[in-house]
Write a protein that holds these residues in place. Structure first.
Motif, PDB file in Angstrom:
ATOM      1  N   ASN A  16      20.047  52.711  35.537  1.00 27.29           N
ATOM      2  CA  ASN A  16      19.912  51.996  36.808  1.00 27.29           C
ATOM      3  C   ASN A  16      19.041  50.756  36.619  1.00 27.29           C
ATOM      4  O   ASN A  16      18.046  50.791  35.887  1.00 27.29           O
ATOM      5  CB  ASN A  16      19.286  52.918  37.861  1.00 27.29           C
ATOM      6  N   VAL A  17      19.388  49.661  37.305  1.00 25.09           N
ATOM      7  CA  VAL A  17      18.627  48.413  37.174  1.00 25.09           C
ATOM      8  C   VAL A  17      17.885  48.056  38.463  1.00 25.09           C
ATOM      9  O   VAL A  17      17.257  47.003  38.540  1.00 25.09           O
ATOM     10  CB  VAL A  17      19.545  47.242  36.779  1.00 25.09           C
ATOM     11  N   ARG A  18      17.970  48.927  39.480  1.00 30.35           N
ATOM     12  CA  ARG A  18      17.393  48.568  40.780  1.00 30.35           C
ATOM     13  C   ARG A  18      15.909  48.266  40.686  1.00 30.35           C
ATOM     14  O   ARG A  18      15.408  47.381  41.384  1.00 30.35           O
ATOM     15  CB  ARG A  18      17.637  49.703  41.792  1.00 30.35           C
ATOM     16  N   LYS A  19      15.190  48.985  39.850  1.00 23.61           N
ATOM     17  CA  LYS A  19      13.745  48.791  39.764  1.00 23.61           C
ATOM     18  C   LYS A  19      13.332  47.974  38.542  1.00 23.61           C
ATOM     19  O   LYS A  19      12.133  47.774  38.321  1.00 23.61           O
ATOM     20  CB  LYS A  19      13.039  50.147  39.727  1.00 23.61           C
ATOM     21  N   SER A  20      14.299  47.519  37.776  1.00 23.42           N
ATOM     22  CA  SER A  20      13.953  46.720  36.602  1.00 23.42           C
ATOM     23  C   SER A  20      13.394  45.365  37.038  1.00 23.42           C
ATOM     24  O   SER A  20      14.013  44.669  37.850  1.00 23.42           O
ATOM     25  CB  SER A  20      15.187  46.500  35.731  1.00 23.42           C
ATOM     26  N   VAL A  64      21.741  49.153  48.811  1.00 24.94           N
ATOM     27  CA  VAL A  64      22.355  49.020  47.485  1.00 24.94           C
ATOM     28  C   VAL A  64      23.264  50.214  47.235  1.00 24.94           C
ATOM     29  O   VAL A  64      22.811  51.364  47.220  1.00 24.94           O
ATOM     30  CB  VAL A  64      21.287  48.919  46.384  1.00 24.94           C
ATOM     31  N   LYS A  65      24.551  49.955  47.049  1.00 25.79           N
ATOM     32  CA  LYS A  65      25.529  51.019  46.795  1.00 25.79           C
ATOM     33  C   LYS A  65      25.611  51.353  45.310  1.00 25.79           C
ATOM     34  O   LYS A  65      25.772  52.513  44.929  1.00 25.79           O
ATOM     35  CB  LYS A  65      26.900  50.593  47.311  1.00 25.79           C
ATOM     36  N   ASP A  66      25.508  50.332  44.474  1.00 30.60           N
ATOM     37  CA  ASP A  66      25.587  50.548  43.026  1.00 30.60           C
ATOM     38  C   ASP A  66      24.693  49.527  42.334  1.00 30.60           C
ATOM     39  O   ASP A  66      24.639  48.355  42.724  1.00 30.60           O
ATOM     40  CB  ASP A  66      27.031  50.395  42.541  1.00 30.60           C
ATOM     41  N   SER A  67      23.970  49.971  41.318  1.00 33.42           N
ATOM     42  CA  SER A  67      23.109  49.059  40.547  1.00 33.42           C
ATOM     43  C   SER A  67      22.948  49.646  39.148  1.00 33.42           C
ATOM     44  O   SER A  67      21.858  50.040  38.743  1.00 33.42           O
ATOM     45  CB  SER A  67      21.744  48.890  41.216  1.00 33.42           C
ATOM     46  N   THR A  68      24.038  49.689  38.422  1.00 35.32           N
ATOM     47  CA  THR A  68      24.032  50.356  37.124  1.00 35.32           C
ATOM     48  C   THR A  68      24.315  49.391  35.984  1.00 35.32           C
ATOM     49  O   THR A  68      24.940  48.345  36.160  1.00 35.32           O
ATOM     50  CB  THR A  68      25.088  51.479  37.084  1.00 35.32           C
ATOM     51  N   ILE A  69      23.844  49.785  34.816  1.00 34.55           N
ATOM     52  CA  ILE A  69      24.126  49.052  33.587  1.00 34.55           C
ATOM     53  C   ILE A  69      24.769  50.031  32.608  1.00 34.55           C
ATOM     54  O   ILE A  69      24.314  51.165  32.450  1.00 34.55           O
ATOM     55  CB  ILE A  69      22.843  48.432  32.990  1.00 34.55           C
ATOM     56  N   HIS A  70      25.846  49.579  31.966  1.00 38.09           N
ATOM     57  CA  HIS A  70      26.573  50.394  30.999  1.00 38.09           C
ATOM     58  C   HIS A  70      26.465  49.715  29.629  1.00 38.09           C
ATOM     59  O   HIS A  70      26.754  48.519  29.512  1.00 38.09           O
ATOM     60  CB  HIS A  70      28.046  50.518  31.403  1.00 38.09           C
ATOM     61  N   ILE A  94      26.792  45.010  33.747  1.00 36.89           N
ATOM     62  CA  ILE A  94      25.909  45.314  34.887  1.00 36.89           C
ATOM     63  C   ILE A  94      26.726  45.209  36.168  1.00 36.89           C
ATOM     64  O   ILE A  94      27.411  44.212  36.396  1.00 36.89           O
ATOM     65  CB  ILE A  94      24.714  44.350  34.936  1.00 36.89           C
ATOM     66  N   TYR A  95      26.642  46.239  36.994  1.00 42.41           N
ATOM     67  CA  TYR A  95      27.349  46.258  38.280  1.00 42.41           C
ATOM     68  C   TYR A  95      26.332  46.374  39.418  1.00 42.41           C
ATOM     69  O   TYR A  95      25.525  47.320  39.437  1.00 42.41           O
ATOM     70  CB  TYR A  95      28.320  47.442  38.350  1.00 42.41           C
ATOM     71  N   ILE A  96      26.378  45.419  40.326  1.00 46.84           N
ATOM     72  CA  ILE A  96      25.529  45.460  41.518  1.00 46.84           C
ATOM     73  C   ILE A  96      26.436  45.351  42.740  1.00 46.84           C
ATOM     74  O   ILE A  96      27.244  44.425  42.839  1.00 46.84           O
ATOM     75  CB  ILE A  96      24.490  44.326  41.518  1.00 46.84           C
ATOM     76  N   ASP A  97      26.300  46.293  43.634  1.00 46.31           N
ATOM     77  CA  ASP A  97      27.138  46.344  44.840  1.00 46.31           C
ATOM     78  C   ASP A  97      26.224  46.601  46.026  1.00 46.31           C
ATOM     79  O   ASP A  97      25.640  47.690  46.143  1.00 46.31           O
ATOM     80  CB  ASP A  97      28.176  47.462  44.687  1.00 46.31           C
TER      81      ASP A  97
END
Length: 309
Positions: free
Chosen positions: A130-134, A113-119, A95-98
């Motif tokens: 994307n995890v922004r709304k999780s 939020v520049k980055d909010s992804t899960i790989h 998980i990357y949050i920036d």
């Protein structure tokens, strides 16, 4: 307009992979929940110890099961959460949050939020979501926002403020008055934290009935803040705990439930928030009665001192 369009659930399938919200089951296993809770705990520690982290800083925690990296920079705060191969989680993930610092680039008072992804890999296929709304990540975003505020010097660590016993001496009264602005400032900060939670409502779907109850609690507490120092130690602790722990924990735990369970628990959450509101109203009314009693006492005292003899 475009943001509102993207927020519609039916638009999800038309969005690029990195903008589509991750499925709840990817984050809901116990190992992942424990990992997210640990990341939240580390962020909380950073918030408490911000005086040590004014400059650029990188913090890492590695165990056999996971790796957490937090990078604090002048313009951004970055968080990386990663499972190791030994992790108990059935689906290994990164998980990357920036987030931009709010003094550099903000949206509605919150760092953009520049980055909010899960790989992750599932069935031998790689996914980016994307995890922004999780709901499982909302406490993390909330803590990052608090950390940003703390780094800007807006938070006060009240654990170092020793409790004071009531005193009638002139010296002690002057000391208490000197400490009063600090106590009021602590309450303003906690109230600001709850208002921040409402600011974050654009990132999740909170029932309007519960949102309205939160707004009522804030409205009532606004009346309490100017006279917060007049409360006794136990009541001050109760109110601060309400805003620092009880309300965020209640809301974010509720949001982490499935839609079905949210519906089942909605009434219980509403009742819990209503009890908090009634407690704030009670304290406000008690303060008003105490001020009236003090006014009457002062009038009697002045009458005894200055009446014709």
């Amino acid at each position: 307009m475009w943001k509102d369009l993207f927020d519609m659930s039916w638009m999800e399938k038309f969005l690029p992979d990195r903008m589509r919200t991750v499925r709840d089951d990817i984050l809901s296993d116990q190992a992942t929940l424990d990992l997210l809770q640990e990341a939240e705990r580390i962020l909380g520690k950073l918030i408490e110890q911000t005086s040590k982290y004014q400059q650029n800083r990188t913090l890492q925690k590695k165990t056999i099961n996971y790796k957490i990296i937090i990078k604090i920079r002048k313009k951004r705060i970055k968080l990386q959460i990663q499972d190791t191969y030994q992790s108990r989680s059935p689906i290994k993930k990164r998980i990357y949050i920036d987030c931009y610092r709010k003094h550099f680039r903000a949206v509605n008072g919150i760092g953009k939020v520049k980055d909010s992804t899960i790989h992750y890999i599932e069935n031998r296929k790689s996914y980016v979501r994307n995890v922004r709304k999780s709901p499982y990540l909302q406490p993390i975003f909330y803590k990052i926002d608090m950390l940003d505020d703390a780094l800007l010097g807006r938070l006060i660590d009240d654990t170092k403020t020793p409790p004071t016993l009531p005193s009638t001496s002139a010296t002690d009264e002057m000391n208490n008055r000197a400490q009063s602005p600090q106590k009021n400032e602590e309450m303003k900060i906690l109230l600001h934290d709850t208002k921040r939670l409402l600011q974050h409502k654009n990132s999740f779907s909170l029932d309007p009935l519960l949102e309205n109850r939160l707004e009522r609690i804030i409205k009532q507490t606004d009346k309490l803040v100017p006279h917060f120092e007049l409360l006794d130690i136990e009541d001050r602790h109760t109110v601060k705990r309400m805003f620092r722990e009880d309300i965020p924990n209640l809301i974010y735990t509720f949001l982490s439930l499935s839609k079905e369970n949210q519906l089942k628990q909605k009434e219980n959450i509403f009742v819990a928030l209503s009890k908090m509101e009634l407690n704030i109203i009670r304290l406000t009314e008690e303060l008003e009665r105490n001020r009236v009693e003090r006014m009457n006492h002062l009038l009697k005292l002045n009458d005894a001192r200055y009446s014709d003899k």
